[in-house]
Design an enzyme around this catalytic site. Structure first.
Site, PDB file in Angstrom:
ATOM      1  CG  HIS A  23     -62.847  14.011 -58.414  1.00  0.00           C
ATOM      2  ND1 HIS A  23     -62.145  12.964 -58.244  1.00  0.00           N
ATOM      3  CD2 HIS A  23     -63.698  14.054 -57.376  1.00  0.00           C
ATOM      4  CE1 HIS A  23     -62.573  12.269 -57.221  1.00  0.00           C
ATOM      5  NE2 HIS A  23     -63.561  13.094 -56.640  1.00  0.00           N
ATOM      6  CE  LYS A 303     -60.180   1.825 -57.662  1.00  0.00           C
ATOM      7  NZ  LYS A 303     -59.952   2.201 -56.398  1.00  0.00           N
TER       8      LYS A 303
END
Ligand code: MSP
Length: 511
Positions: A23, A303
């Site tokens: 982003h 993650k």
């Protein structure tokens, strides 16, 4: 003076997760291009923000236990802060939950409904919540999972409203084929053309409230909300005050440049122009598409692997400019690797050893030999003038165009110019001249040359290194780069005699 305005947009991001490096990338590139366009003399309107409706935001809000609106506020603020920390100078922060945006969405829906181009029918298909889209078989892998999200879409059967977009298929294909600049780069233009090989299905523009309630209610049927993509794309018009503010729309819309990654070209390059055509609004000026950041070794960031690059962590360690520079220099049209270590290496090496080292050596020595102030100085010796001419030529080759080819070219030019100036400084060895009483004139000439070289480099580097450029220029008694409405002309000579040379010389502290 350059009269043409430039409207630069980014995708508006879903708030179901926290902002990550991807982003940040598109919004930082929008900021880099904004500054590039301003340095070319354009007035710019740049927008970024959050997409807050739809099923996946709703599910995340429900899971948070915070309540819907507090959750949306919290998440939107997180994105906003993340971009502010990267010096993204957006002119408007977009939220699809803002009333003026919802008003514009209702206006679109009412117009299309009044024109009779919407049809209501039952549809059965496989819905991927990750994409917020119905999927066709070709969009799935062998195990029937969504290619992008690797999750199994849900069989969904429901009544909805649809816009017939098949009628625009030939028009769209023709536009893409005859205007090669419209979708850049070519790789994605071809990808969109391939999507147009299949007949376009009707575009589903609603969701029954029984399934999704977070959205703009259809003005003509309270049992439905607007489909999240249909809603979100309209931000590009609602940001300009469409439909009421005709002057702003006329001022900015013709120059709309939509930035995005490759994942959302179908909605942007197919659905959006069809929606606009149905509304009688001209298509945007251009689509600028970039690739994806992936972990080092081209593995997906996750993650579990622990290779996720968090903007905040990088900024805390290295400052915003090193991350901006790394992203600007290394993203092209395909996948590109990023990791904390890669950005650190860029910070210490390309920026610190090259540009930062040059800056600190030159400014410290200049402050000593010139007693802390820029001297009056006449014409430079030809070899010295030659260096400045070469540096100007390097930057002259970087066109100030709103294109995703500009950021990497500019970042590379900064490094090339710094290398040349470093070499010149090293060859001239002014620290030796400083020890020779009869070499004062030669010494002053080299030092003024090196300072002028740095001045040019930091002006040119402003779009990618705005904070560092400000610091470096101010510390040399020069004006920082600010939009003036006119093009910034790089000149060989621009130091201000008498201005003081400051002590802020450590630009990229080694980590
Ligand atoms: N909400 C829609 C967009 C609506 S625009 C009218 C959406 N949101 S998103 O949160 O999924 O953001 C997608 C965009 O984020 C990509 O197009 C790209 O701009 C950016 N990126 C997300 N991950 C990325 C990478 N790993 N690498 C580069 N950019 C990526 O889609």
């Amino acid at each position: 003076m350059n009269d043409a305005g430039m409207y630069i947009t980014t995708p508006i991001y879903y708030v179901n997760a926290d902002p990550h490096i991807g982003h940040a990338h598109t919004s930082v590139m929008a900021d880099v291009l904004k500054r590039v366009a301003q340095m070319a003399g354009h007035e710019v309107f740049m927008t970024t923000g959050t997409d807050e409706h739809g099923q996946k935001n709703q599910e995340a809000a429900d899971k948070s236990g915070l309540g819907t609106q507090p959750y949306l506020d919290q998440q939107s603020a997180r994105f906003r802060t993340a971009f502010e920390e990267l010096d993204v100078g957006f002119d408007m922060w977009v939220r699809t939950t803002d009333e003026h945006h919802k008003q514009a969405v209702r206006a679109v829906l009412s117009r299309l409904h009044a024109e009779g181009v919407l049809v209501k029918k039952r549809y059965e298909g496989l819905y991927c919540t990750g994409c917020e889209m119905f999927k066709r078989d070709v969009d799935l892998d062998e195990q029937g999972r969504c290619n992008d999200h690797l999750t199994t879409p849900e069989l969904t059967s429901e009544e909805n409203y649809f816009l017939r977009i098949g009628v625009y298929q030939d028009w769209l294909r023709d536009k893409i084929e005859t205007q090669p600049e419209w979708i850049q780069p070519d790789k994605y233009r071809h990808a969109v053309l391939r999507m147009l090989d299949e007949p376009l299905d009707d575009l589903c523009i609603s969701r029954p409230k029984s399934r999704v309630s977070l959205g703009v209610e259809l003005p003509f049927d309270p049992d439905f909300v607007c489909y999240v993509w249909f809603d979100a794309l309209i931000n590009y018009l609602s940001n300009l005050g469409w439909p009421e503010d005709e002057d702003r729309v006329a001022r900015w819309w013709p120059s709309a440049h939509h930035l995005m990654a490759k994942d959302i070209i179908k909605t942007h390059c197919i659905y959006w122009p069809c929606m606009l055509e149905a509304l009688g609004v001209a298509p945007p000026k251009a689509y600028l598409v970039h690739g994806y950041w992936v972990g080092e070794g081209n593995v997906k960031m996750s993650k579990t692997i622990g290779n996720v690059v968090t903007p905040r962590a990088v900024i805390e360690e290295l400052g915003p400019d090193s991350l901006r520079f790394y992203m600007a220099k290394n993203m092209r049209t395909g996948d590109a690797p990023i990791s904390n270590e890669l950005v650190r290496r860029c910070h210490n090496g390309e920026l610190g050893n090259n540009l930062g080292n040059l800056y600190s050596r030159v400014v410290k020595l200049a402050a000593r030999v010139f007693d802390g102030a820029i001297p009056e100085h006449g014409a430079l010796a030809p070899a010295n003038q030659g260096l400045l001419d070469e540096i100007l030529a390097i930057f002259a080759k970087v066109e100030r165009t709103v294109s995703l080819e500009t950021p990497p070219a500019l970042a590379q030019a900064v490094l090339d110019a710094a290398s040349l100036a470093n070499q010149h400084f090293f060859d001239a060895a002014p620290w030796k001249l400083a020890k020779q009483p009869d070499a004062a004139a030669a010494l002053a000439d080299v030092m003024v040359t090196s300072l002028e070289a740095l001045r040019i480099i930091f002006i040119a580097a402003h779009p990618v290194l705005p904070a560092t450029s400000d610091r470096a220029l101010r510390n040399m008694g020069c004006e920082a780069v600010r939009p003036t409405g006119s093009a910034w002309v790089l000149e060989a000579r621009g130091l201000v005699p008498g201005a003081s040379l400051g002590e802020d010389t450590l630009l990229f502290a080694r980590v």
